[in-house]
Motif scaffolding. Structure first.
Motif, PDB file in Angstrom:
ATOM      1  N   SER A 122       0.863  -1.183   0.000  1.00  0.00           N
ATOM      2  CA  SER A 122       0.000   0.000   0.000  1.00  0.00           C
ATOM      3  C   SER A 122       0.898   1.231   0.000  1.00  0.00           C
ATOM      4  CB  SER A 122      -0.924   0.001   1.219  1.00  0.00           C
ATOM      5  OG  SER A 122      -0.194   0.125   2.410  1.00  0.00           O
ATOM      6  N   ILE A 123       0.344   2.333  -0.435  1.00  0.00           N
ATOM      7  CA  ILE A 123       1.003   3.630  -0.300  1.00  0.00           C
ATOM      8  C   ILE A 123       0.013   4.506   0.440  1.00  0.00           C
ATOM      9  CG2 ILE A 123       0.269   4.331  -2.607  1.00  0.00           C
ATOM     10  CD1 ILE A 123       2.783   6.103  -2.697  1.00  0.00           C
ATOM     11  N   ASN A 124       0.491   5.193   1.473  1.00  0.00           N
ATOM     12  CA  ASN A 124      -0.393   5.897   2.387  1.00  0.00           C
ATOM     13  C   ASN A 124       0.079   7.326   2.568  1.00  0.00           C
ATOM     14  OD1 ASN A 124      -1.939   3.398   3.488  1.00  0.00           O
ATOM     15  ND2 ASN A 124       0.213   2.848   3.524  1.00  0.00           N
ATOM     16  N   LEU A 125      -0.809   8.278   2.329  1.00  0.00           N
ATOM     17  CA  LEU A 125      -0.503   9.683   2.533  1.00  0.00           C
ATOM     18  C   LEU A 125      -1.133  10.123   3.847  1.00  0.00           C
ATOM     19  CD1 LEU A 125       0.551  12.479   1.653  1.00  0.00           C
ATOM     20  CD2 LEU A 125      -1.638  12.787   0.459  1.00  0.00           C
ATOM     21  N   PHE A 126      -0.294  10.576   4.762  1.00  0.00           N
ATOM     22  CA  PHE A 126      -0.749  11.114   6.037  1.00  0.00           C
ATOM     23  C   PHE A 126      -0.490  12.616   6.047  1.00  0.00           C
ATOM     24  CE2 PHE A 126       0.170   6.711   6.990  1.00  0.00           C
ATOM     25  CZ  PHE A 126      -0.842   6.345   7.845  1.00  0.00           C
ATOM     26  N   THR A 127      -1.399  13.374   6.657  1.00  0.00           N
ATOM     27  CA  THR A 127      -1.183  14.803   6.867  1.00  0.00           C
ATOM     28  C   THR A 127      -1.399  15.116   8.334  1.00  0.00           C
ATOM     29  OG1 THR A 127      -3.475  15.233   6.213  1.00  0.00           O
ATOM     30  CG2 THR A 127      -1.801  15.532   4.522  1.00  0.00           C
ATOM     31  N   LEU A 128      -0.724  16.152   8.792  1.00  0.00           N
ATOM     32  CA  LEU A 128      -0.887  16.585  10.175  1.00  0.00           C
ATOM     33  C   LEU A 128      -2.156  17.404  10.308  1.00  0.00           C
ATOM     34  CD1 LEU A 128       2.680  17.657  11.318  1.00  0.00           C
ATOM     35  CD2 LEU A 128       1.239  15.886  12.320  1.00  0.00           C
ATOM     36  N   LYS A 129      -3.064  16.952  11.143  1.00  0.00           N
ATOM     37  CA  LYS A 129      -4.314  17.661  11.417  1.00  0.00           C
ATOM     38  C   LYS A 129      -4.548  17.633  12.919  1.00  0.00           C
ATOM     39  CE  LYS A 129      -5.520  18.500   7.197  1.00  0.00           C
ATOM     40  NZ  LYS A 129      -5.311  19.809   6.658  1.00  0.00           N
ATOM     41  N   ASP A 130      -4.665  18.794  13.509  1.00  0.00           N
ATOM     42  CA  ASP A 130      -4.938  18.912  14.947  1.00  0.00           C
ATOM     43  C   ASP A 130      -3.945  18.123  15.793  1.00  0.00           C
ATOM     44  OD1 ASP A 130      -7.190  20.533  14.413  1.00  0.00           O
ATOM     45  OD2 ASP A 130      -8.402  18.725  14.050  1.00  0.00           O
ATOM     46  N   GLY A 131      -2.676  18.159  15.417  1.00  0.00           N
ATOM     47  CA  GLY A 131      -1.629  17.512  16.208  1.00  0.00           C
ATOM     48  C   GLY A 131      -1.529  16.018  16.043  1.00  0.00           C
ATOM     49  N   ASN A 132      -2.235  15.439  15.081  1.00  0.00           N
ATOM     50  CA  ASN A 132      -2.176  13.994  14.856  1.00  0.00           C
ATOM     51  C   ASN A 132      -1.987  13.709  13.369  1.00  0.00           C
ATOM     52  OD1 ASN A 132      -2.739  12.926  17.556  1.00  0.00           O
ATOM     53  ND2 ASN A 132      -4.693  13.953  17.294  1.00  0.00           N
ATOM     54  N   TRP A 133      -1.421  12.562  13.065  1.00  0.00           N
ATOM     55  CA  TRP A 133      -1.320  12.119  11.676  1.00  0.00           C
ATOM     56  C   TRP A 133      -2.676  11.572  11.252  1.00  0.00           C
ATOM     57  CZ3 TRP A 133       2.605  13.790   9.071  1.00  0.00           C
ATOM     58  CH2 TRP A 133       3.850  13.955   9.677  1.00  0.00           C
ATOM     59  N   LYS A 134      -3.182  12.054  10.143  1.00  0.00           N
ATOM     60  CA  LYS A 134      -4.471  11.606   9.621  1.00  0.00           C
ATOM     61  C   LYS A 134      -4.225  10.956   8.264  1.00  0.00           C
ATOM     62  CE  LYS A 134      -8.773  13.237   7.737  1.00  0.00           C
ATOM     63  NZ  LYS A 134      -9.280  14.295   6.914  1.00  0.00           N
ATOM     64  N   LEU A 135      -4.740   9.741   8.070  1.00  0.00           N
ATOM     65  CA  LEU A 135      -4.638   9.082   6.776  1.00  0.00           C
ATOM     66  C   LEU A 135      -5.533   9.835   5.800  1.00  0.00           C
ATOM     67  CD1 LEU A 135      -3.549   6.784   5.019  1.00  0.00           C
ATOM     68  CD2 LEU A 135      -5.497   5.417   5.774  1.00  0.00           C
ATOM     69  N   THR A 136      -4.937  10.420   4.779  1.00  0.00           N
ATOM     70  CA  THR A 136      -5.660  11.269   3.847  1.00  0.00           C
ATOM     71  C   THR A 136      -6.029  10.531   2.571  1.00  0.00           C
ATOM     72  OG1 THR A 136      -4.465  13.174   4.714  1.00  0.00           O
ATOM     73  CG2 THR A 136      -5.537  13.458   2.589  1.00  0.00           C
ATOM     74  N   LYS A 137      -5.123   9.692   2.069  1.00  0.00           N
ATOM     75  CA  LYS A 137      -5.375   8.960   0.820  1.00  0.00           C
ATOM     76  C   LYS A 137      -4.472   7.735   0.817  1.00  0.00           C
ATOM     77  CE  LYS A 137      -7.570  10.259  -2.629  1.00  0.00           C
ATOM     78  NZ  LYS A 137      -8.983  10.053  -2.871  1.00  0.00           N
ATOM     79  N   SER A 138      -4.969   6.642   0.259  1.00  0.00           N
ATOM     80  CA  SER A 138      -4.134   5.444   0.131  1.00  0.00           C
ATOM     81  C   SER A 138      -4.435   4.766  -1.196  1.00  0.00           C
ATOM     82  CB  SER A 138      -4.364   4.483   1.303  1.00  0.00           C
ATOM     83  OG  SER A 138      -5.685   4.013   1.301  1.00  0.00           O
ATOM     84  N   GLY A 139      -3.537   3.906  -1.589  1.00  0.00           N
ATOM     85  CA  GLY A 139      -3.690   3.162  -2.830  1.00  0.00           C
ATOM     86  C   GLY A 139      -2.690   2.021  -2.851  1.00  0.00           C
ATOM     87  N   GLY A 140      -2.596   1.344  -3.981  1.00  0.00           N
ATOM     88  CA  GLY A 140      -1.638   0.266  -4.144  1.00  0.00           C
ATOM     89  C   GLY A 140      -0.375   0.779  -4.814  1.00  0.00           C
ATOM     90  N   MET A 141       0.724   0.068  -4.597  1.00  0.00           N
ATOM     91  CA  MET A 141       2.003   0.481  -5.172  1.00  0.00           C
ATOM     92  C   MET A 141       2.827  -0.742  -5.512  1.00  0.00           C
ATOM     93  SD  MET A 141       4.886   2.815  -3.350  1.00  0.00           S
ATOM     94  CE  MET A 141       6.445   3.149  -4.128  1.00  0.00           C
ATOM     95  N   TYR A 142       3.302  -0.802  -6.750  1.00  0.00           N
ATOM     96  CA  TYR A 142       4.254  -1.836  -7.154  1.00  0.00           C
ATOM     97  C   TYR A 142       5.630  -1.201  -7.057  1.00  0.00           C
ATOM     98  CZ  TYR A 142       6.349  -5.676  -9.716  1.00  0.00           C
ATOM     99  OH  TYR A 142       7.120  -6.755 -10.068  1.00  0.00           O
ATOM    100  N   PHE A 143       6.301  -1.383  -5.907  1.00  0.00           N
ATOM    101  CA  PHE A 143       7.507  -0.617  -5.640  1.00  0.00           C
ATOM    102  C   PHE A 143       8.768  -1.203  -6.265  1.00  0.00           C
ATOM    103  CE2 PHE A 143       7.052  -3.445  -1.999  1.00  0.00           C
ATOM    104  CZ  PHE A 143       8.328  -3.945  -1.823  1.00  0.00           C
ATOM    105  N   CYS A 144       8.705  -2.351  -6.902  1.00  0.00           N
ATOM    106  CA  CYS A 144       9.879  -2.905  -7.573  1.00  0.00           C
ATOM    107  C   CYS A 144      10.150  -2.219  -8.916  1.00  0.00           C
ATOM    108  CB  CYS A 144       9.726  -4.407  -7.771  1.00  0.00           C
ATOM    109  SG  CYS A 144       9.721  -5.319  -6.210  1.00  0.00           S
TER     110      CYS A 144
END
Length: 182
Positions: A122-144
């Protein structure tokens, strides 16, 4: 020896945390004890000013993801303004800082969890919101594949931001741009 390594790690974090100028973010403090018999710590230099420490459980050589009920990591940062990030179903992580992805001048973080023996993740985008990491968007990733390494997974087009994810449709590899909405 284990206590000496832990003291050195604490010293490195303390030195790297002083004299940083960042936006003020309210962060709750949590304590996490690293046990050298149970954990390994990876340090990742994320840019000139920030280092991440990925605390992960030691994994037995014969383990392929079935010997434990929960596999989890804790990510701590040299930047005192950033809270710890807890992530399940990972034995390690690759991280990348994303600057100002949502226009609020706060940091975003891409996290690709490591698992045992597969190029898909998975690939996961977190952003700082109100002092906590919030998962904003995720998807699949072929990292090879080299086409879109982690630093190239955020794309800005026509005033919008996209997370570049990978998938397979009808037995063909497809790149999918997922709009990041806040």
């Amino acid at each position: 020896m284990k206590k000496l390594c832990l003291l050195i790690l604490i010293g490195v974090v303390a030195i790297s945390c002083r004299n940083k100028s960042v936006n003020e973010v309210a962060v709750t403090t949590k304590t996490f004890v690293v046990d050298a018999n149970k954990h390994t710590v990876d340090s990742l230099i994320m840019n000139n000013n920030d280092t991440a420490f990925v605390v992960k459980n030691n994994v037995a050589d014969k383990d392929r993801g079935t010997q434990r009920a929960v596999y989890e990591i804790h990510v701590m940062f040299s930047n005192k303004q950033w809270p710890m990030l807890y992530f399940k179903n990972a034995i390690g992580a690759d991280l990348y800082i994303v600057d100002n992805v949502d226009g609020d001048n706060l940091t975003g973080l891409l996290l690709r969890p490591e698992w045992f023996n597969n190029c898909w993740s998975s690939i996961n985008l977190f952003t700082l919101k109100d002092g906590n990491w919030k998962l904003t968007k995720s998807g699949g990733m072929y990292f090879c594949a080299d086409q879109y390494p982690l630093p190239r997974r955020i794309e800005k087009l026509h005033g919008k931001s996209y997370l570049i994810a990978d998938t397979i449709i009808n037995e063909k590899f497809v790149v999918d741009r997922k709009e990041i909405e806040f």
